[in-house]
Design an enzyme around this catalytic site. Structure first.
Site, short mmCIF file in Angstrom:
data_model
loop_
_atom_site.label_atom_id
_atom_site.label_comp_id
_atom_site.label_asym_id
_atom_site.label_seq_id
_atom_site.Cartn_x
_atom_site.Cartn_y
_atom_site.Cartn_z
N ARG A 1 -2.55 -2.43 -3.29
CA ARG A 1 -3.77 -1.52 -3.04
C ARG A 1 -3.74 -0.19 -4.27
NH1 ARG A 1 -5.24 2.93 0.96
NH2 ARG A 1 -7.51 3.13 0.74
N ARG B 1 -9.77 15.30 7.12
CA ARG B 1 -10.89 15.80 5.84
C ARG B 1 -12.17 16.13 6.65
NH1 ARG B 1 -10.20 10.29 3.28
NH2 ARG B 1 -7.97 10.20 2.66
N GLU C 1 -7.81 -5.48 5.48
CA GLU C 1 -7.75 -5.21 4.16
C GLU C 1 -6.47 -5.82 3.40
OE1 GLU C 1 -8.12 -0.84 5.39
OE2 GLU C 1 -8.87 -0.69 3.13
N ASP D 1 -5.92 12.23 16.49
CA ASP D 1 -5.92 10.65 17.28
C ASP D 1 -7.09 10.72 18.06
OD1 ASP D 1 -5.34 8.82 18.99
OD2 ASP D 1 -3.30 8.93 18.85
N ASN E 1 0.83 -1.07 0.08
CA ASN E 1 0.07 0.02 -0.07
C ASN E 1 0.85 1.35 -0.10
OD1 ASN E 1 -1.86 2.09 0.27
ND2 ASN E 1 -2.60 1.18 2.22
N HIS F 1 -12.72 2.60 0.25
CA HIS F 1 -12.77 1.67 1.29
C HIS F 1 -13.35 0.41 1.07
CE1 HIS F 1 -11.98 4.85 4.82
NE2 HIS F 1 -10.93 4.60 4.10
P1 ADP Z 1 -6.23 4.55 8.88
O1 ADP Z 1 -6.16 3.22 8.28
O2 ADP Z 1 -7.48 5.27 8.25
O3 ADP Z 1 -4.99 5.31 9.07
P2 ADP Z 1 -7.07 3.24 11.36
O4 ADP Z 1 -8.22 2.34 11.08
O5 ADP Z 1 -5.62 2.71 11.73
O6 ADP Z 1 -6.90 4.66 10.47
O7 ADP Z 1 -7.61 4.02 12.70
C1 ADP Z 1 -6.70 5.25 13.09
C2 ADP Z 1 -7.42 5.83 14.28
O8 ADP Z 1 -8.08 5.03 15.26
C3 ADP Z 1 -6.81 7.05 15.21
O9 ADP Z 1 -7.66 8.14 15.13
C4 ADP Z 1 -6.76 6.38 16.51
O10 ADP Z 1 -6.75 6.98 17.12
C5 ADP Z 1 -7.91 5.23 16.46
N1 ADP Z 1 -7.78 4.45 17.43
C6 ADP Z 1 -6.77 3.37 17.61
N2 ADP Z 1 -7.00 2.70 18.66
C7 ADP Z 1 -7.68 3.49 19.53
C8 ADP Z 1 -8.50 3.34 20.86
N3 ADP Z 1 -8.12 2.41 21.69
N4 ADP Z 1 -9.23 4.29 21.18
C9 ADP Z 1 -9.84 5.23 20.48
N5 ADP Z 1 -9.32 5.41 19.07
C10 ADP Z 1 -8.28 4.69 18.52
#
Ligand code: ADP
Length: 400
Positions: A94, A244, A387, A285, A13, A183
């Site tokens: 991807r 976004r 994925e 985050d 990816n 997605h």
């Molecule tokens: P992407 O693949 O779109 O980069 P992810 O599916 O990995 O994203 O999701 C990232 C998001 O998930 C971040 O905002 C992160 O803070 C949130 N996240 C991961 N673990 C936790 C948790 N334990 N509690 C709340 N949010 C979480």
């Protein structure tokens, strides 16, 4: 030939400055290697490479994706694995946008490569990066079949009423403007897993899938076929995301161009990189946002409420579109981990047959699980997305 990798798939990816990869066995689902190179193109690039329990981290300049892939090959060599000769069954790439050209995972031939180049204008932030990944891997592993798995493929069956914008039809046709959805690999994988978890055929299940990660999208799926999704021509539309805007009045573009003298590039960066949760509270985050909400931070609380409001708007819309909803499924980083988001997004929907069980919702697990009560008419599930596994399976299916 290295026995350890034979028959597995390298999943790649490639982002504009990053390269995520995994080597996994699509049959046993075993992950053999996993890694992430970041800040490619900068002096201070870094790589995290995990192979069978051993993790290596390096900081070094990586001028381009080819250098990053070459480093990955070297890191395998340090473990005694010649990846070019290791019997990889396929490489699965991807690719974000398949336009109206690709509806299925596709073996990358010269013609396919040219077509991905041609449709890159539809996804200028994503497809060129995906192509650099394809080119870099092909240069180093020319004998391994490469397969493109498109993020738009699953949604190519969206019905016309969902796919069309209410835009001048000639302009829309001339510039391939329509809702493509993204997605898709995740929505397809998760909806199939949810049906399996319920012990039913996907063709019998109506579901709302909520993929809530840094990027976020929802879909309404009737009997395995998508009827709507929140992302559109680009991944900018729909839910509030990490950085976004999601849905926004297009008039804001004209306003910013006229009043703030912003260029199209400026607005693109503003909407894609500086908005969403980050724009609202300075942070994307979700863990940190939830902590701030708990600590009484007003900005974080506002961001959380805007996020939830948009999510509930789509859940409601999709309930009406589907008529009968059998299951609502949460997935991706936020969906899989943030119990308060799950509880708050479905709060007060008892009269619509949705009743969350707080104890079940609080359980942390990597497995698919039910979080609604036994008498909830709609089964609310958490189903971890995968994925990479979906791409690996698709790549092998195409090459066999
Ligand atoms: P992407 O693949 O779109 O980069 P992810 O599916 O990995 O994203 O999701 C990232 C998001 O998930 C971040 O905002 C992160 O803070 C949130 N996240 C991961 N673990 C936790 C948790 N334990 N509690 C709340 N949010 C979480």
């Amino acid at each position: 030939m290295s026995e350890v990798i034979a028959g597995s798939v390298l999943v790649v990816n490639a982002g504009s400055s990053s390269l995520k990869y995994q080597v996994l066995d699509p049959k046993t689902e075993e992950v053999i290697a996993d890694g992430l190179a970041e800040r490619i193109g900068e002096q201070a690039a870094s790589i995290k490479h995990w192979y069978r329990g051993t993790e290596v981290r390096r900081e070094l300049p990586l001028p381009d994706h080819e250098a990053a892939i070459a480093l990955v090959v070297d890191l395998f060599a340090e473990e005694g694995v010649d990846i070019a000769e290791s019997g990889l069954a396929a490489v699965g790439h991807r690719v974000v946008h398949g336009g109206r050209s690709f509806f299925e995972p596709t073996l990358i031939t010269e013609r396919v490569h040219s077509e991905i180049v041609r449709i890159s204008s539809l996804a200028p932030l994503h497809n060129p990066a995906n192509l650099t990944g394809i080119d870099a891997v092909t240069a180093l592993l020319p004998d391994v079949p490469a397969v493109a798995v498109f993020d738009t493929a699953f949604f190519s069956r969206l019905p016309d009423e969902s796919a069309h914008y209410a835009l001048d039809a000639e302009v829309a046709a001339k510039y391939a403007i329509r809702r493509y959805g993204f997605h898709g690999t995740s929505h397809q994988y998760v909806s199939q897993s949810a049906a399996e978890f319920l012990g039913r055929k996907a063709s019998d299940v109506n579901q709302i899938v909520l993929h809530l990660g840094n990027g976020a999208s929802a879909s309404a799926i009737r009997g395995g076929v998508p009827v709507d999704t929140t992302m559109g021509m680009t991944p900018l539309e729909g839910l509030v995301m990490g950085t976004r805007t999601g849905d926004i009045d297009a008039g804001i573009v004209f306003h910013l161009a006229r009043v703030a003298d912003m260029s199209i590039e400026d607005i693109d960066v503003l909407f894609n990189k500086k908005s969403g949760l980050k724009g609202l509270c300075g942070e994307n985050d979700f863990r940190a946002i939830l902590e701030r909400v708990d600590a009484g931070d007003d900005e974080a609380a506002k961001a959380y409420l805007v996020y939830l409001h948009r999510l509930r708007r789509y859940i409601g819309a999709y309930m009406i579109q589907l008529g009968r909803v059998d299951t609502i499924v949460f997935t991706a980083g936020v969906g899989e981990n943030a119990a308060p988001v799950r509880a708050d997004s479905l709060a007060g929907l008892e009269r619509y047959g949705v009743i969350i069980d707080p104890e079940r919702n609080a359980v942390r697990s990597d497995e698919p699980r039910l979080i609604s009560t036994d008498d909830s008419e709609v089964a609310v599930l958490v189903v971890p997305t995968n994925e990479e596994l979906a791409i690996a399976r698709a790549a092998v299916a195409v090459t066999n």
